[in-house]
Motif scaffolding. Structure first.
Motif, PDB file in Angstrom:
ATOM      1  N   VAL A 174       0.806  -1.220   0.000  1.00 33.30           N
ATOM      2  CA  VAL A 174       0.000   0.000   0.000  1.00 33.30           C
ATOM      3  C   VAL A 174       0.844   1.277   0.000  1.00 33.30           C
ATOM      4  O   VAL A 174       0.554   2.218  -0.721  1.00 33.30           O
ATOM      5  N   ALA A 208      -6.378  -6.785   2.360  1.00 30.88           N
ATOM      6  CA  ALA A 208      -7.405  -7.823   2.228  1.00 30.88           C
ATOM      7  C   ALA A 208      -7.940  -7.852   0.790  1.00 30.88           C
ATOM      8  O   ALA A 208      -7.937  -8.885   0.136  1.00 30.88           O
ATOM      9  N   ARG A 268       5.417 -13.555   1.325  1.00 31.82           N
ATOM     10  CA  ARG A 268       4.012 -13.220   1.598  1.00 31.82           C
ATOM     11  C   ARG A 268       3.695 -13.310   3.094  1.00 31.82           C
ATOM     12  O   ARG A 268       2.917 -12.511   3.623  1.00 31.82           O
ATOM     13  N   SER A 269       4.324 -14.247   3.771  1.00 29.34           N
ATOM     14  CA  SER A 269       4.141 -14.343   5.225  1.00 29.34           C
ATOM     15  C   SER A 269       4.741 -13.130   5.923  1.00 29.34           C
ATOM     16  O   SER A 269       4.160 -12.586   6.867  1.00 29.34           O
ATOM     17  N   LEU A 270       5.900 -12.716   5.470  1.00 20.05           N
ATOM     18  CA  LEU A 270       6.549 -11.568   6.101  1.00 20.05           C
ATOM     19  C   LEU A 270       5.726 -10.294   5.895  1.00 20.05           C
ATOM     20  O   LEU A 270       5.612  -9.452   6.789  1.00 20.05           O
ATOM     21  N   LYS A 321       2.517 -10.161   5.609  1.00 24.05           N
ATOM     22  CA  LYS A 321       1.391 -10.262   6.542  1.00 24.05           C
ATOM     23  C   LYS A 321       1.843  -9.912   7.960  1.00 24.05           C
ATOM     24  O   LYS A 321       1.161  -9.167   8.680  1.00 24.05           O
ATOM     25  N   LEU A 322       2.971 -10.460   8.350  1.00 23.19           N
ATOM     26  CA  LEU A 322       3.523 -10.198   9.688  1.00 23.19           C
ATOM     27  C   LEU A 322       3.720  -8.695   9.907  1.00 23.19           C
ATOM     28  O   LEU A 322       3.560  -8.196  11.028  1.00 23.19           O
ATOM     29  N   GLN A 324       6.155   1.379   4.451  1.00 25.16           N
ATOM     30  CA  GLN A 324       5.870  -0.038   4.608  1.00 25.16           C
ATOM     31  C   GLN A 324       6.710  -0.884   3.652  1.00 25.16           C
ATOM     32  O   GLN A 324       7.295  -1.889   4.033  1.00 25.16           O
ATOM     33  N   GLY A 346       1.808  -6.525   8.819  1.00 17.80           N
ATOM     34  CA  GLY A 346       0.509  -5.866   8.719  1.00 17.80           C
ATOM     35  C   GLY A 346       0.322  -5.173   7.382  1.00 17.80           C
ATOM     36  O   GLY A 346      -0.461  -4.227   7.268  1.00 17.80           O
ATOM     37  N   ALA A 347       1.038  -5.642   6.367  1.00 19.61           N
ATOM     38  CA  ALA A 347       1.061  -4.938   5.087  1.00 19.61           C
ATOM     39  C   ALA A 347       0.322  -5.664   3.970  1.00 19.61           C
ATOM     40  O   ALA A 347       0.444  -5.306   2.808  1.00 19.61           O
ATOM     41  N   THR A 348      -0.457  -6.676   4.352  1.00 18.43           N
ATOM     42  CA  THR A 348      -1.241  -7.396   3.350  1.00 18.43           C
ATOM     43  C   THR A 348      -2.602  -6.736   3.221  1.00 18.43           C
ATOM     44  O   THR A 348      -3.322  -6.601   4.212  1.00 18.43           O
TER      45      THR A 348
END
Lengths: 341, 341, 341, 341
Positions: free
Chosen positions: C59, C238, C227-229, C231-232, C63, C234-236
């Protein structure tokens, strides 16, 4: 007064202390690059039957767990451990403070079951949304456990097989290793233990040293930049030789094993005494931590001559207690207790 | 095909989108210092009956949870949460990556029991060794929960009373708040909820916005330097007004509540349809997530016309599934499903 | 009033917005696994001439910098950056909050010199005590820089050669990439830039999107578990498709380049106007940020019809100012300013 | 061979060692809750003229810096320090690994200027965008500095006044405090130093102990939950009494000051000897680190009988070197060097 609160209530074993005294005025380089430290590493690797391994000496157990786990886990990884694990309960959140989740599985008197580990990992990889879950990145167990129990050789082999199947490291916390290896129930040797995990540590603090833990790995490739990481954690001892000197002595003339044997001999004598008087065991521990259930009145009177730990909250009539022996416990200490129960 | 996988499968509610279109060419300052954002904050505080509070707008839920919890906890503190909590299961370890342990308590269909919280904290403070344990520093619950259930007003009041007794904040994750408040089983108003916690967030992503969550607190003193912390987390939106514009619309003409009501109406219609045909509920959810147990054959045929989630591993004969409705679900969507079961 | 404060003061380019409107009611899976996102990734990789690369959409810029750098650095590593780097000055300590030191080198109007990087790394490796120092683990530069300047192709090639010599990644922050590539002084193409670093990002927020940055790498092996990182952190997002939809449009019909060209055309017109009236340049910027030194009285009168940024502290008689153009700047906007100086 | 590489090359001062030997077989509780530790804390507070302060004992300097700074800074805060600060150069990024930026100011032979601190903070607060910058949250200086220099009483008072004006703590790293206080140029007493900062530490490792640093604060309210934080950092010594025993002795019969005086006497003799033979000083250090510039040929011959550190890269003809004295340096050691130059 006789003391059974824990195994870190006195200084160093006299033979270890003597080495510190004898070397006190020598000049050496700092940070563990001295000859004492190299010698200690070599003695340990030899005792473990490891050819191309590495040994790193740190001051304390919480620090050791934090540094090893921080090195082995990637950002998104967690460490599988029993819910009773020291890292999960009594290290003030040190693992999480380095960014890692502890994935707790059910504890059976302090031990993990290999099938629980296997099931957990299998389920993780079968879940479509696992990229948003914490990946199980390693397994932590302790030997002996926080509850005095030990794994059989077969149990460790099976757990290690699960780890290899999923290509994640197994780390064994050996804060009380001497007392585990010397247990009458122990069927695994130091060499076998060293080869059935990726990294473990040999506890010094509770087993004859003033302080110190020796991290041993047969897989140095898992520990890149490790001396830098230790420094970053504030865990590098300036006069690193103090660790080398102590562990050199512990691994000379079988001292480490003798320390374990003495602690266990005392523990078994204590246990036999309590059992023969009819007191129930909370856990049937084969190592230097012994857990009895005593009537509260007995606890009250015993407290006058012996110090030991109440294990959990006081019960109404009877309460579990913990007695810990170590290399410094004497026959007299044990007799004093047994004569008063 | 009709879609019930989740409540974030389409764009924004048309009325929200319209605002974004209408304002697209205006110039405003960045980072949420614009008038739209101020207006949205005021509308929300008014809806919540809060006089001296603060509202901060973030983009997503995981981010919001991480930033709020990171602000509220001291280094050695952990957050109490149900084991099923989103922060514990599906946020990739975001909380731990900021250094904090999640202290998990038993989940009852996604909910915590106040007495479990109370017992845990009481035990913690009665343990002599608690200075080496993770201090329970706050409580996290979600409304509705990850399993569609909601707390009663009394339950939240009781949990909040426990928090106040120990002087730790209560944080409510309202990712699906609209659907909770509109539930026929809900006996708590937005105003009451806002006053029975220290901070909560109003979910936008799943409730009509393109994206966005509004953190609301009646206690700004708990959030010093908060804008800086949001930036540090990479969670500051440059064109912050996009959040202000959307939430201004959601909190005008009762749109947020209407969205909730529509989603719930659709969910109840779906639930009634399944129940009337004799399918068992996995959980009796009063909100927009519905959990049914369906024969595997039925699942297979239904998959041809509807998308929905298998909930956990496939059973041998029957398997739980999840259907999620939202503001965009139509009567036709529901009918299509019901005609095929 | 005409606006030159920054390049994130309006919404999306009308053609980008149109796509968001047109797709608003479609159903797609979340988290960037949709077809729009795949299409955007393909269009970008094609534009970059990369065959086996990866694209990840986030986004915002802070980040993006935090997540990329967190992935590339080992615990003890730092990132080399100019002292004026955005990550060093205006990201609230986001890099350090993830545990990494920023190793700052002298900035020449926002740019690093390759020989400074080379010297620093050489010195580091020649220092005996470097195991207790922060290892230079990657290089961060921006294109254009925070001061509007751009590197020549040769400069980037030389910096990248230093990175490859020491086997550390080069990361280019392209928050304003469109305006860099469209600059009359730019002698590097997107394809060349993509091949002369290990990872870079294509800025959307300042270049026509509502929000969004596209991380592009020709070396996916450097980004395990990415992709996990994300998410960790908070940058994924939805509704990840929102990023895919926007970037698909930006990389269709050359829109991204046209946006850059327009912004530059406006910036050059503005610059020429100021220069022709005799105002000195603070920095001779060839991109969409223009830095002039104006008499304080002129600033005062100009502020009545135009908004722009005072650059640093006010001087006694004259003061540097910054004007930023973007895709939305019009000839009328420029004329309004030029008529008033 | 005579040794001048550093001040941590031998064990403990004989009088300190004697205490460790004498107490070795006593039983005490762990973690610094014993009477030796309480006594040491009282002796230190008395020496510092502090009534309601606190003392915490840690093992090493990097650890101490990391824990203190981690406690004092909020998430978004950084620590102001000279660019030559140990925390900035030789602690492997420990401060950043805890999430905090080091804000480096120009170093004048290891020292900060109070006006530079003041200017930096003033500028920070005058910048509109400072909410996205790292807030200066404390000041770190060392006494003596890494380059052997010391602050005058007035300099420290002025720095502390700046800190109080902006309400941020001043922390003084006293790893070599004994040698600073005993310097002929020192015009500040231990009591005055203790009152002109918020927290400092008294170095043991380099000043007579086997290991150990004593954190002293007159403001315990700045250190909530500090014992937990120490544990979380892995910095709690199980046999905490080892620190208490050593510091009790160091602060009995003025031993700590005598150690400092001896080290300084040796350093001055060495310095006078070099100066009288015409060798230039790199820095005119009044403490136990001495920096000379020697012809490379002289270095070569001297290396045969003495070990010392080359300070930086070798020059073509002459090169700076560092000689460090401590409590164990003898007149003979000094004479051996002086006879060979």
């Amino acid at each position: 007064m006789v003391y059974f609160d824990s195994d870190y209530m006195v200084g160093a074993h006299p033979l270890v202390l003597k080495e510190l005294i004898d070397t006190n005025n020598l000049h050496t380089v700092g940070y563990g690059k001295d000859e004492f430290t190299k010698n200690a590493a070599n003695l340990i690797l030899e005792s473990c039957g490891i050819n191309n391994g590495e040994v790193h000496f740190l001051v304390g157990g919480t620090q050791t767990n934090a540094v090893v786990i921080d090195r082995l886990l990637d950002h998104n990884d967690g460490v599988i451990a029993p819910e009773t694990a020291h890292i999960n309960v009594h290290e003030a959140g040190a693992i999480e403070s380095n960014g890692h989740k502890i994935i707790t599985l059910k504890s059976f008197d302090g031990k993990l079951k290999s099938e629980d580990i296997s099931d957990y990992i299998k389920n993780f990889y079968s879940d479509d949304t696992n990229e948003f879950m914490v990946r199980p990145g390693m397994v932590y167990i302790s030997f002996p456990t926080e509850l005095g129990t030990i794994y059989t050789k077969e149990e460790i082999e099976t757990i290690y097989a699960v780890c290899r199947r999923y290509d994640i490291p197994l780390f064994i916390d050996g804060a009380r290793l001497a007392y585990g290896l010397a247990s009458p129930k122990c069927d695994i040797s130091l060499v076998e233990l060293a080869h059935n995990c990726d990294v473990f540590y040999i506890g010094g603090t509770k087993c004859g040293a003033l302080f110190g833990e020796a991290i041993v790995t047969k897989r140095p490739e898992l520990f890149p930049q490790f001396r830098s990481l230790i420094k970053l954690h504030g865990a590098t001892l300036a006069k690193g030789r103090l660790l080398g000197i102590q562990f050199s002595r512990l691994f000379t003339d079988d001292l480490y094993h003798k320390i374990g044997e003495h602690g266990i001999k005392m523990a078994m004598k204590l246990k036999d005494g309590f059992v023969s008087k009819g007191y129930p065991l909370l856990i049937d521990s084969p190592t230097n931590q012994q857990f009895f259930v005593l009537p509260n009145k007995k606890i009250e009177s015993l407290k006058k001559i012996a110090s030991f730990e109440i294990w959990g909250a006081m019960g109404e009539i009877e309460t579990p207690v913990r007695f810990v022996t170590d290399w410094s416990t004497t026959d007299d200490d044990i007799n004093t207790v047994l004569e008063n129960i």
